[in-house]
Scaffold this motif. Structure first.
Motif, short mmCIF file in Angstrom:
data_model
loop_
_atom_site.label_atom_id
_atom_site.label_comp_id
_atom_site.label_asym_id
_atom_site.label_seq_id
_atom_site.Cartn_x
_atom_site.Cartn_y
_atom_site.Cartn_z
N LYS A 1 0.84 -1.20 0.00
CA LYS A 1 0.00 0.00 0.00
C LYS A 1 0.87 1.24 0.00
CE LYS A 1 -3.81 2.51 0.84
NZ LYS A 1 -4.98 2.58 -0.05
N ARG B 1 1.59 4.84 0.79
CA ARG B 1 1.02 5.75 1.78
C ARG B 1 1.30 7.21 1.47
NH1 ARG B 1 -2.97 3.21 4.37
NH2 ARG B 1 -2.29 1.15 5.15
N LYS B 2 2.46 7.48 0.90
CA LYS B 2 2.86 8.86 0.68
C LYS B 2 3.79 8.93 -0.53
CE LYS B 2 5.49 12.62 2.92
NZ LYS B 2 6.29 12.99 4.12
N SER C 1 8.80 2.71 8.14
CA SER C 1 8.07 2.11 7.02
C SER C 1 9.06 1.85 5.89
CB SER C 1 6.96 3.06 6.54
OG SER C 1 7.52 4.27 6.05
N ASP D 1 3.66 0.60 2.82
CA ASP D 1 3.52 -0.47 3.79
C ASP D 1 3.59 -1.81 3.08
OD1 ASP D 1 3.20 1.26 5.93
OD2 ASP D 1 1.01 1.28 5.78
N GLN E 1 -2.66 3.14 -7.12
CA GLN E 1 -2.15 2.00 -6.33
C GLN E 1 -1.78 0.83 -7.23
OE1 GLN E 1 -1.42 1.90 -3.15
NE2 GLN E 1 -2.27 3.89 -2.55
#
Length: 546
Positions: free
Chosen positions: A22, A24-25, A45, A99, A157
Protein backbone atom coordinates in the motif's frame (compact mmCIF):
# COMPACT_ATOMS: atom_id res chain seq x y z
CA UNK A 1 23.19 -19.77 -11.51
CA UNK A 2 23.13 -23.22 -9.88
CA UNK A 3 19.89 -25.08 -9.15
CA UNK A 4 20.42 -24.43 -5.43
CA UNK A 5 20.80 -20.70 -6.00
CA UNK A 6 17.72 -20.65 -8.24
CA UNK A 7 15.75 -22.37 -5.47
CA UNK A 8 16.91 -19.72 -2.97
CA UNK A 9 15.78 -16.93 -5.30
CA UNK A 10 12.49 -18.66 -6.03
CA UNK A 11 11.87 -18.99 -2.28
CA UNK A 12 12.60 -15.31 -1.66
CA UNK A 13 10.28 -14.17 -4.43
CA UNK A 14 7.63 -16.81 -3.69
CA UNK A 15 7.01 -15.06 -0.37
CA UNK A 16 5.67 -12.10 -2.36
CA UNK A 17 2.47 -14.03 -3.01
CA UNK A 18 1.57 -13.70 0.67
CA UNK A 19 2.22 -9.95 0.76
CA UNK A 20 0.19 -6.86 -0.05
CA UNK A 21 1.55 -3.39 -0.70
CA UNK A 22 0.00 0.00 0.00
CA UNK A 23 1.51 3.31 -1.12
CA UNK A 24 1.02 5.75 1.78
CA UNK A 25 2.86 8.86 0.68
CA UNK A 26 4.50 10.16 -2.48
CA UNK A 27 6.41 13.39 -3.04
CA UNK A 28 7.52 14.70 -6.42
CA UNK A 29 10.16 17.40 -6.03
CA UNK A 30 10.84 19.41 -9.20
CA UNK A 31 12.77 22.39 -10.54
CA UNK A 32 16.10 23.94 -9.67
CA UNK A 33 15.00 25.90 -6.60
CA UNK A 34 13.73 22.92 -4.62
CA UNK A 35 15.72 21.05 -1.99
CA UNK A 36 14.72 17.80 -0.31
CA UNK A 37 16.08 16.52 2.98
CA UNK A 38 15.47 13.49 5.15
CA UNK A 39 16.74 13.93 8.70
CA UNK A 40 18.60 11.09 10.39
CA UNK A 41 15.99 8.57 11.53
CA UNK A 42 15.22 4.91 12.03
CA UNK A 43 12.80 3.97 9.28
CA UNK A 44 9.33 3.03 10.48
CA UNK A 45 8.07 2.11 7.02
CA UNK A 46 9.43 1.03 3.65
CA UNK A 47 10.82 3.81 1.46
CA UNK A 48 11.71 4.16 -2.21
CA UNK A 49 13.71 7.04 -3.70
CA UNK A 50 13.72 7.45 -7.48
CA UNK A 51 16.50 9.79 -8.64
CA UNK A 52 15.01 10.88 -11.96
CA UNK A 53 17.18 14.02 -11.83
CA UNK A 54 19.20 16.07 -9.39
CA UNK A 55 22.10 15.35 -7.09
CA UNK A 56 22.42 14.27 -3.49
CA UNK A 57 23.55 11.65 -1.02
CA UNK A 58 22.17 8.89 1.14
CA UNK A 59 23.45 7.02 4.18
CA UNK A 60 21.93 3.67 5.19
CA UNK A 61 23.17 2.26 8.49
CA UNK A 62 26.26 4.45 8.24
CA UNK A 63 27.12 3.47 4.65
CA UNK A 64 27.45 6.54 2.41
CA UNK A 65 26.21 6.59 -1.18
CA UNK A 66 26.16 9.44 -3.70
CA UNK A 67 22.69 9.54 -5.31
CA UNK A 68 22.87 8.95 -9.04
CA UNK A 69 20.35 9.75 -11.76
CA UNK A 70 18.72 6.63 -13.16
CA UNK A 71 18.93 4.67 -9.90
CA UNK A 72 16.32 3.53 -7.40
CA UNK A 73 17.02 3.23 -3.66
CA UNK A 74 15.01 1.00 -1.33
CA UNK A 75 15.16 1.38 2.47
CA UNK A 76 13.54 -1.03 4.92
CA UNK A 77 12.00 -0.53 8.38
CA UNK A 78 14.60 -0.49 11.15
CA UNK A 79 17.41 0.92 9.02
CA UNK A 80 19.09 4.17 10.13
CA UNK A 81 18.72 6.52 7.16
CA UNK A 82 19.68 10.11 6.29
CA UNK A 83 19.48 11.76 2.87
CA UNK A 84 19.45 15.04 0.94
CA UNK A 85 18.97 15.98 -2.70
CA UNK A 86 18.86 19.13 -4.84
CA UNK A 87 19.24 20.57 -8.37
CA UNK A 88 16.16 18.95 -9.91
CA UNK A 89 14.82 19.55 -13.41
CA UNK A 90 11.21 18.91 -14.45
CA UNK A 91 11.69 15.14 -14.19
CA UNK A 92 12.22 15.71 -10.51
CA UNK A 93 12.94 13.38 -7.64
CA UNK A 94 10.43 10.94 -6.13
CA UNK A 95 10.10 10.00 -2.46
CA UNK A 96 7.67 7.22 -1.57
CA UNK A 97 6.64 5.58 1.69
CA UNK A 98 4.75 2.31 1.53
CA UNK A 99 3.52 -0.47 3.79
CA UNK A 100 4.18 -4.16 3.30
CA UNK A 101 1.50 -6.39 4.76
CA UNK A 102 1.76 -10.13 5.22
CA UNK A 103 -0.98 -12.75 5.53
CA UNK A 104 -0.84 -14.10 9.09
CA UNK A 105 -2.11 -17.51 7.96
CA UNK A 106 -5.36 -17.36 9.91
CA UNK A 107 -8.65 -18.59 8.50
CA UNK A 108 -9.96 -15.03 8.17
CA UNK A 109 -6.80 -14.02 6.25
CA UNK A 110 -6.05 -10.88 8.22
CA UNK A 111 -3.01 -8.87 7.16
CA UNK A 112 -0.25 -7.62 9.47
CA UNK A 113 1.85 -4.53 8.64
CA UNK A 114 5.56 -5.39 8.73
CA UNK A 115 7.57 -2.85 10.71
CA UNK A 116 10.71 -4.91 11.37
CA UNK A 117 12.62 -7.76 9.73
CA UNK A 118 11.02 -7.05 6.38
CA UNK A 119 10.90 -9.96 3.91
CA UNK A 120 10.87 -7.49 1.00
CA UNK A 121 13.60 -9.01 -1.22
CA UNK A 122 15.25 -5.78 -2.41
CA UNK A 123 17.16 -3.12 -0.51
CA UNK A 124 19.82 -0.50 -1.19
CA UNK A 125 20.75 0.86 -4.61
CA UNK A 126 19.40 -0.62 -7.82
CA UNK A 127 20.44 0.55 -11.30
CA UNK A 128 17.35 -0.06 -13.42
CA UNK A 129 17.56 -1.06 -17.07
CA UNK A 130 15.02 1.56 -18.15
CA UNK A 131 14.99 4.72 -16.00
CA UNK A 132 12.57 6.28 -18.49
CA UNK A 133 9.95 3.59 -17.76
CA UNK A 134 10.30 4.02 -13.98
CA UNK A 135 10.05 7.82 -14.32
CA UNK A 136 6.94 7.51 -16.49
CA UNK A 137 5.30 5.22 -13.93
CA UNK A 138 6.14 7.63 -11.11
CA UNK A 139 4.63 10.53 -13.02
CA UNK A 140 1.44 8.57 -13.73
CA UNK A 141 1.15 7.49 -10.09
CA UNK A 142 1.45 11.11 -8.94
CA UNK A 143 -1.25 12.25 -11.34
CA UNK A 144 -3.61 9.50 -10.21
CA UNK A 145 -3.08 10.16 -6.51
CA UNK A 146 -3.89 13.85 -6.96
CA UNK A 147 -7.11 13.11 -8.84
CA UNK A 148 -10.41 13.65 -7.01
CA UNK A 149 -11.84 10.56 -8.66
CA UNK A 150 -11.61 7.59 -6.26
CA UNK A 151 -11.27 5.14 -9.14
CA UNK A 152 -8.28 7.03 -10.53
CA UNK A 153 -6.63 7.09 -7.10
CA UNK A 154 -7.17 3.34 -6.95
CA UNK A 155 -5.47 3.10 -10.35
CA UNK A 156 -2.50 4.91 -8.79
CA UNK A 157 -2.15 2.00 -6.33
CA UNK A 158 -2.25 -0.46 -9.24
CA UNK A 159 0.48 1.47 -11.05
CA UNK A 160 2.54 1.41 -7.85
CA UNK A 161 2.28 -2.39 -7.87
CA UNK A 162 3.49 -2.31 -11.48
CA UNK A 163 6.45 -0.18 -10.47
CA UNK A 164 7.33 -2.63 -7.68
CA UNK A 165 7.14 -5.44 -10.23
CA UNK A 166 9.57 -3.60 -12.52
CA UNK A 167 11.98 -2.95 -9.64
CA UNK A 168 11.84 -6.59 -8.51
CA UNK A 169 12.40 -7.81 -12.07
CA UNK A 170 15.51 -5.64 -12.36
CA UNK A 171 16.79 -6.86 -8.99
CA UNK A 172 16.19 -10.50 -9.87
CA UNK A 173 18.08 -10.11 -13.14
CA UNK A 174 21.01 -8.43 -11.39
CA UNK A 175 21.14 -10.99 -8.57
CA UNK A 176 20.98 -13.86 -11.01
CA UNK A 177 24.35 -13.10 -12.56
CA UNK A 178 27.27 -15.07 -11.08
CA UNK A 179 25.54 -15.56 -7.72
CA UNK A 180 25.80 -11.83 -7.03
CA UNK A 181 23.49 -11.88 -4.03
CA UNK A 182 25.47 -14.59 -2.24
CA UNK A 183 28.79 -12.93 -3.05
CA UNK A 184 27.59 -9.51 -1.89
CA UNK A 185 26.33 -11.08 1.32
CA UNK A 186 29.73 -12.65 1.96
CA UNK A 187 31.48 -9.35 1.24
CA UNK A 188 29.25 -7.65 3.82
CA UNK A 189 29.82 -10.55 6.21
CA UNK A 190 33.59 -10.06 5.97
CA UNK A 191 33.24 -6.32 6.60
CA UNK A 192 31.18 -7.01 9.73
CA UNK A 193 33.37 -9.86 11.07
CA UNK A 194 36.81 -8.76 9.88
CA UNK A 195 38.15 -8.89 13.44
CA UNK A 196 37.52 -12.63 13.60
CA UNK A 197 39.59 -15.41 12.04
CA UNK A 198 37.96 -16.06 8.67
CA UNK A 199 38.99 -18.86 6.35
CA UNK A 200 38.09 -19.60 2.74
CA UNK A 201 36.23 -22.74 3.82
CA UNK A 202 34.16 -20.79 6.33
CA UNK A 203 33.34 -18.02 3.83
CA UNK A 204 32.37 -20.60 1.21
CA UNK A 205 29.94 -22.13 3.72
CA UNK A 206 28.46 -18.69 4.39
CA UNK A 207 27.93 -18.34 0.64
CA UNK A 208 26.47 -21.82 0.39
CA UNK A 209 28.99 -22.91 -2.24
CA UNK A 210 31.86 -25.31 -2.58
CA UNK A 211 35.22 -23.76 -1.71
CA UNK A 212 36.54 -23.98 -5.26
CA UNK A 213 33.36 -22.54 -6.79
CA UNK A 214 33.29 -19.68 -4.24
CA UNK A 215 36.94 -18.75 -4.83
CA UNK A 216 36.42 -18.63 -8.60
CA UNK A 217 33.20 -16.61 -8.47
CA UNK A 218 34.42 -14.14 -5.86
CA UNK A 219 37.53 -13.27 -7.87
CA UNK A 220 35.47 -13.00 -11.05
CA UNK A 221 33.00 -10.67 -9.34
CA UNK A 222 35.35 -8.48 -7.31
CA UNK A 223 38.66 -8.66 -9.15
CA UNK A 224 40.58 -10.19 -6.24
CA UNK A 225 40.38 -13.22 -3.99
CA UNK A 226 38.20 -13.19 -0.87
CA UNK A 227 41.18 -13.33 1.48
CA UNK A 228 42.88 -10.51 -0.44
CA UNK A 229 39.70 -8.44 -0.14
CA UNK A 230 39.61 -9.16 3.59
CA UNK A 231 43.25 -8.09 3.98
CA UNK A 232 42.64 -4.80 2.14
CA UNK A 233 39.60 -4.07 4.29
CA UNK A 234 41.50 -4.85 7.50
CA UNK A 235 44.41 -2.60 6.54
CA UNK A 236 41.99 0.24 5.73
CA UNK A 237 40.49 -0.13 9.21
CA UNK A 238 44.00 -0.06 10.69
CA UNK A 239 44.81 3.08 8.71
CA UNK A 240 41.69 4.76 10.04
CA UNK A 241 42.72 4.00 13.62
CA UNK A 242 46.18 5.40 12.93
CA UNK A 243 44.76 8.62 11.47
CA UNK A 244 42.62 9.18 14.56
CA UNK A 245 45.78 9.21 16.63
CA UNK A 246 45.83 8.50 20.34
CA UNK A 247 48.11 6.13 22.21
CA UNK A 248 47.25 2.93 20.32
CA UNK A 249 50.24 0.65 19.88
CA UNK A 250 50.85 -1.16 16.60
CA UNK A 251 50.33 -4.48 18.34
CA UNK A 252 46.94 -3.37 19.67
CA UNK A 253 45.87 -2.09 16.26
CA UNK A 254 46.94 -5.35 14.63
CA UNK A 255 44.88 -7.36 17.14
CA UNK A 256 41.88 -5.09 16.67
CA UNK A 257 41.75 -5.67 12.91
CA UNK A 258 42.20 -9.43 13.16
CA UNK A 259 45.99 -10.02 12.97
CA UNK A 260 47.71 -11.86 15.82
CA UNK A 261 51.07 -12.17 14.07
CA UNK A 262 52.80 -8.77 14.30
CA UNK A 263 55.38 -9.56 11.62
CA UNK A 264 52.70 -10.71 9.18
CA UNK A 265 50.63 -7.58 9.93
CA UNK A 266 53.60 -5.31 9.17
CA UNK A 267 54.37 -7.15 5.95
CA UNK A 268 50.74 -7.05 4.80
CA UNK A 269 50.40 -3.39 5.74
CA UNK A 270 53.45 -2.39 3.68
CA UNK A 271 52.35 -4.54 0.75
CA UNK A 272 48.94 -2.82 0.58
CA UNK A 273 49.85 0.71 1.72
CA UNK A 274 53.30 0.98 0.17
CA UNK A 275 54.82 2.10 3.49
CA UNK A 276 55.48 0.35 6.83
CA UNK A 277 52.84 0.89 9.54
CA UNK A 278 55.22 2.85 11.79
CA UNK A 279 55.95 5.32 8.98
CA UNK A 280 52.22 5.59 8.20
CA UNK A 281 51.46 6.42 11.84
CA UNK A 282 54.15 9.09 11.88
CA UNK A 283 52.95 10.63 8.61
CA UNK A 284 49.31 10.58 9.75
CA UNK A 285 50.09 13.19 12.37
CA UNK A 286 51.18 15.66 9.70
CA UNK A 287 48.85 18.54 8.83
CA UNK A 288 48.70 18.95 5.04
CA UNK A 289 46.60 21.65 3.36
CA UNK A 290 44.87 21.02 0.04
CA UNK A 291 44.93 24.62 -1.22
CA UNK A 292 43.01 23.84 -4.43
CA UNK A 293 40.14 21.41 -4.85
CA UNK A 294 41.98 19.03 -7.20
CA UNK A 295 44.65 18.50 -4.54
CA UNK A 296 42.11 16.68 -2.35
CA UNK A 297 41.88 13.78 -4.81
CA UNK A 298 45.66 13.58 -5.01
CA UNK A 299 46.14 13.50 -1.24
CA UNK A 300 43.44 10.88 -0.64
CA UNK A 301 45.14 8.59 -3.16
CA UNK A 302 48.33 9.02 -1.11
CA UNK A 303 46.39 7.97 2.00
CA UNK A 304 46.53 11.49 3.42
CA UNK A 305 43.54 13.13 5.11
CA UNK A 306 43.92 16.84 4.31
CA UNK A 307 43.71 19.02 7.39
CA UNK A 308 42.16 21.87 5.37
CA UNK A 309 40.47 22.23 1.97
CA UNK A 310 38.37 24.82 0.04
CA UNK A 311 34.95 25.32 1.64
CA UNK A 312 33.26 26.40 -1.61
CA UNK A 313 33.86 23.10 -3.38
CA UNK A 314 31.41 20.16 -3.13
CA UNK A 315 34.32 17.77 -2.62
CA UNK A 316 35.03 19.23 0.82
CA UNK A 317 31.55 18.49 2.17
CA UNK A 318 31.47 15.12 0.38
CA UNK A 319 34.81 14.25 1.94
CA UNK A 320 33.71 15.21 5.45
CA UNK A 321 30.57 13.07 5.17
CA UNK A 322 32.21 10.06 3.55
CA UNK A 323 35.28 9.94 5.78
CA UNK A 324 33.80 11.39 9.00
CA UNK A 325 36.49 14.08 9.08
CA UNK A 326 34.85 16.60 11.39
CA UNK A 327 38.24 18.21 12.06
CA UNK A 328 38.69 19.18 8.40
CA UNK A 329 39.07 22.98 8.19
CA UNK A 330 36.96 24.52 5.37
CA UNK A 331 38.99 27.31 3.76
CA UNK A 332 37.48 30.63 2.67
CA UNK A 333 37.31 31.59 -1.02
CA UNK A 334 38.71 35.02 -0.08
CA UNK A 335 42.46 34.81 -0.66
CA UNK A 336 43.42 37.03 2.28
CA UNK A 337 41.16 35.22 4.74
CA UNK A 338 42.23 31.86 3.33
CA UNK A 339 45.91 32.66 3.87
CA UNK A 340 45.27 33.75 7.45
CA UNK A 341 43.25 30.58 8.14
CA UNK A 342 46.17 28.50 6.89
CA UNK A 343 48.64 30.50 8.97
CA UNK A 344 46.62 29.95 12.15
CA UNK A 345 46.34 26.23 11.37
CA UNK A 346 50.17 25.90 11.40
CA UNK A 347 50.35 23.18 8.70
CA UNK A 348 53.37 21.03 7.98
CA UNK A 349 52.88 21.25 4.20
CA UNK A 350 50.74 23.10 1.63
CA UNK A 351 49.82 21.57 -1.74
CA UNK A 352 48.35 23.68 -4.56
CA UNK A 353 48.11 23.98 -8.36
CA UNK A 354 50.57 26.30 -10.09
CA UNK A 355 48.12 27.76 -12.63
CA UNK A 356 45.53 28.57 -9.94
CA UNK A 357 47.79 30.35 -7.46
CA UNK A 358 49.55 33.60 -8.49
CA UNK A 359 53.32 33.69 -8.00
CA UNK A 360 53.17 36.33 -5.23
CA UNK A 361 50.61 34.25 -3.31
CA UNK A 362 52.78 31.15 -3.73
CA UNK A 363 55.70 33.04 -2.19
CA UNK A 364 53.64 34.17 0.83
CA UNK A 365 52.31 30.64 1.39
CA UNK A 366 55.86 29.27 1.35
CA UNK A 367 56.62 31.59 4.26
CA UNK A 368 53.94 29.77 6.29
CA UNK A 369 55.06 26.20 5.54
CA UNK A 370 56.89 24.16 2.88
CA UNK A 371 54.64 24.40 -0.17
CA UNK A 372 54.46 22.67 -3.53
CA UNK A 373 52.40 23.85 -6.50
CA UNK A 374 51.74 21.06 -8.99
CA UNK A 375 52.82 21.94 -12.56
CA UNK A 376 49.45 21.32 -14.15
CA UNK A 377 49.31 21.90 -17.90
CA UNK A 378 52.35 19.93 -19.04
CA UNK A 379 51.62 16.80 -17.00
CA UNK A 380 48.86 14.20 -16.80
CA UNK A 381 47.12 13.05 -13.60
CA UNK A 382 49.58 10.22 -12.98
CA UNK A 383 52.53 12.59 -13.05
CA UNK A 384 50.60 15.05 -10.86
CA UNK A 385 50.25 12.28 -8.27
CA UNK A 386 53.88 11.24 -8.50
CA UNK A 387 55.12 14.82 -8.15
CA UNK A 388 53.04 15.45 -5.03
CA UNK A 389 54.22 12.10 -3.63
CA UNK A 390 57.85 13.00 -4.31
CA UNK A 391 57.47 16.30 -2.46
CA UNK A 392 55.83 14.60 0.55
CA UNK A 393 58.25 11.64 0.50
CA UNK A 394 55.40 9.25 -0.33
CA UNK A 395 56.64 7.81 -3.64
CA UNK A 396 56.19 4.21 -2.48
CA UNK A 397 52.57 4.92 -1.53
CA UNK A 398 51.94 6.52 -4.94
CA UNK A 399 53.37 3.55 -6.85
CA UNK A 400 51.37 1.08 -4.76
CA UNK A 401 48.20 3.07 -5.45
CA UNK A 402 48.87 3.29 -9.21
CA UNK A 403 49.57 -0.42 -9.43
CA UNK A 404 46.27 -1.18 -7.67
CA UNK A 405 44.45 1.32 -9.93
CA UNK A 406 45.73 -0.35 -13.10
CA UNK A 407 44.64 -3.78 -11.84
CA UNK A 408 41.20 -2.40 -11.03
CA UNK A 409 40.87 -0.68 -14.41
CA UNK A 410 41.67 -3.94 -16.20
CA UNK A 411 39.09 -5.76 -14.08
CA UNK A 412 36.38 -3.14 -14.69
CA UNK A 413 37.14 -3.13 -18.40
CA UNK A 414 36.49 -6.87 -18.55
CA UNK A 415 33.27 -6.48 -16.54
CA UNK A 416 31.68 -3.82 -18.77
CA UNK A 417 32.70 -5.29 -22.13
CA UNK A 418 29.62 -7.56 -22.37
CA UNK A 419 27.36 -4.49 -22.07
CA UNK A 420 29.29 -2.41 -24.60
CA UNK A 421 30.45 -4.96 -27.15
CA UNK A 422 31.49 -2.59 -29.95
CA UNK A 423 29.29 0.34 -28.92
CA UNK A 424 30.76 3.83 -29.06
CA UNK A 425 30.38 6.18 -26.08
CA UNK A 426 30.06 9.96 -26.19
CA UNK A 427 30.74 11.77 -22.89
CA UNK A 428 28.72 14.99 -23.11
CA UNK A 429 28.87 17.81 -20.58
CA UNK A 430 26.45 20.73 -20.62
CA UNK A 431 27.93 23.92 -19.15
CA UNK A 432 25.79 27.01 -19.49
CA UNK A 433 24.65 27.17 -23.09
CA UNK A 434 27.60 25.12 -24.33
CA UNK A 435 27.91 21.44 -25.12
CA UNK A 436 31.29 19.75 -24.67
CA UNK A 437 32.49 16.31 -25.77
CA UNK A 438 35.01 15.29 -23.10
CA UNK A 439 38.32 13.82 -24.25
CA UNK A 440 41.84 14.07 -22.86
CA UNK A 441 42.61 15.36 -19.34
CA UNK A 442 39.03 14.61 -18.28
CA UNK A 443 36.76 11.62 -17.76
CA UNK A 444 37.69 10.61 -21.28
CA UNK A 445 41.00 9.48 -19.79
CA UNK A 446 39.20 6.90 -17.65
CA UNK A 447 36.74 5.65 -20.25
CA UNK A 448 38.79 5.80 -23.44
CA UNK A 449 42.31 5.12 -22.14
CA UNK A 450 41.91 3.01 -19.00
CA UNK A 451 38.70 1.12 -19.86
CA UNK A 452 39.43 1.00 -23.60
CA UNK A 453 35.90 2.06 -24.60
CA UNK A 454 35.39 3.37 -28.13
CA UNK A 455 34.81 7.10 -28.73
CA UNK A 456 32.38 7.95 -31.52
CA UNK A 457 33.69 9.30 -34.79
CA UNK A 458 34.33 13.02 -34.62
CA UNK A 459 35.64 13.09 -31.03
CA UNK A 460 39.04 14.78 -30.94
CA UNK A 461 40.97 12.77 -28.35
CA UNK A 462 43.68 15.44 -28.20
CA UNK A 463 41.28 18.05 -26.81
CA UNK A 464 40.30 18.28 -23.16
CA UNK A 465 36.80 19.24 -24.18
CA UNK A 466 35.48 19.77 -27.67
CA UNK A 467 32.77 22.39 -28.03
CA UNK A 468 29.86 21.49 -30.27
CA UNK A 469 26.34 22.62 -31.07
CA UNK A 470 23.04 20.88 -30.49
CA UNK A 471 22.75 20.23 -34.21
CA UNK A 472 26.17 18.53 -34.30
CA UNK A 473 25.21 15.89 -31.74
CA UNK A 474 23.69 13.68 -34.44
CA UNK A 475 26.93 13.80 -36.45
CA UNK A 476 28.73 11.78 -33.77
CA UNK A 477 26.21 8.93 -34.20
CA UNK A 478 27.14 7.58 -30.76
CA UNK A 479 25.67 4.24 -29.65
CA UNK A 480 25.74 5.34 -26.02
CA UNK A 481 25.69 8.67 -24.24
CA UNK A 482 27.00 9.59 -20.80
CA UNK A 483 25.53 12.97 -19.84
CA UNK A 484 26.83 15.44 -17.25
CA UNK A 485 24.81 18.61 -16.60
CA UNK A 486 26.26 21.38 -14.41
CA UNK A 487 24.18 22.52 -11.44
CA UNK A 488 23.65 26.19 -12.35
CA UNK A 489 20.29 27.36 -13.68
CA UNK A 490 21.57 28.19 -17.18
CA UNK A 491 23.04 24.70 -17.65
CA UNK A 492 19.85 23.11 -16.38
CA UNK A 493 17.78 25.27 -18.74
CA UNK A 494 20.00 24.22 -21.65
CA UNK A 495 19.45 20.59 -20.71
CA UNK A 496 15.67 21.04 -20.61
CA UNK A 497 15.76 22.68 -24.04
CA UNK A 498 17.83 19.82 -25.43
CA UNK A 499 15.68 17.14 -23.79
CA UNK A 500 12.49 18.57 -25.33
CA UNK A 501 13.96 18.92 -28.83
CA UNK A 502 13.32 16.68 -31.80
CA UNK A 503 17.09 16.49 -32.36
CA UNK A 504 17.51 14.86 -28.94
CA UNK A 505 14.74 12.32 -29.51
CA UNK A 506 16.26 11.37 -32.87
CA UNK A 507 19.68 10.47 -31.43
CA UNK A 508 20.51 6.76 -31.70
CA UNK A 509 21.48 6.52 -28.02
CA UNK A 510 18.18 8.13 -26.95
CA UNK A 511 16.07 5.94 -29.25
CA UNK A 512 17.75 2.80 -27.90
CA UNK A 513 17.56 3.90 -24.24
CA UNK A 514 21.37 4.01 -23.96
CA UNK A 515 21.66 7.28 -22.01
CA UNK A 516 23.23 7.37 -18.55
CA UNK A 517 23.85 10.30 -16.20
CA UNK A 518 26.53 11.53 -13.82
CA UNK A 519 26.42 14.55 -11.51
CA UNK A 520 28.90 17.28 -12.38
CA UNK A 521 30.77 17.02 -9.08
CA UNK A 522 32.94 15.41 -8.06
CA UNK A 523 33.19 13.40 -11.27
CA UNK A 524 34.59 16.12 -13.53
CA UNK A 525 37.66 16.57 -11.32
CA UNK A 526 40.91 15.52 -12.99
CA UNK A 527 42.64 13.71 -10.13
CA UNK A 528 43.75 10.24 -9.10
CA UNK A 529 41.13 9.41 -6.49
CA UNK A 530 38.22 10.70 -8.61
CA UNK A 531 39.32 8.41 -11.42
CA UNK A 532 39.27 5.44 -9.06
CA UNK A 533 35.75 6.38 -7.94
CA UNK A 534 34.81 6.58 -11.62
CA UNK A 535 35.82 2.95 -12.09
CA UNK A 536 33.30 2.03 -9.38
CA UNK A 537 30.64 4.12 -11.12
CA UNK A 538 31.34 2.35 -14.41
CA UNK A 539 30.60 -0.97 -12.71
CA UNK A 540 27.33 0.39 -11.32
CA UNK A 541 26.33 1.80 -14.68
CA UNK A 542 27.13 -1.06 -17.02
CA UNK A 543 27.96 -4.36 -15.33
CA UNK A 544 25.24 -6.97 -15.89
CA UNK A 545 23.43 -4.74 -18.40
CA UNK A 546 24.30 -6.68 -21.55
Amino acid sequence: MSDREKNIKNTEYASLEGMSFKLRKMEHIQNQRNHWELRLQFMESHMILVAASGQGWLTIDGKFTELRQGSVYVCLPGQLVEAAAHSFDERGFYHMRFDVMEDDGSSVHTMQIINRNSPFPVKGELVVTSPVSINALCESICQCLLDENHLNRFRGQILFQEMLHTILQNALHAQGNDSEAALEYVKGYMEQHYQQELTIDHLAKVAGMSTRHFMRLFKKRHGCGAIDYLAIFRIKQAQQLMRIGGQNRLRDIARHVGYHDDIYFRRKFKQISGVPPAAFMKNSSQKIVAYNASNIGQLIALQVNPSAAPADHPWTDYYKRKYHMNALLPLSSNVLIKREEIRLASPDFIIGVDTLVPADEQAMLKEIAPAYFVPWKDNDWRIHLRLVAQFLDKTAAAEAWLEAYDRKALFVSEQVKPAFKNDSLLILRITGERYHALGSRSLGTVFYDDLQLTPPRGVDRLKEDQQLTQAQLADFDADRLLLIVDEDSLSQASWRTLMNSEQWRSLKAVRNNRVDFLPSYPWVEYSAFIHELMLDEALKLWRDRA
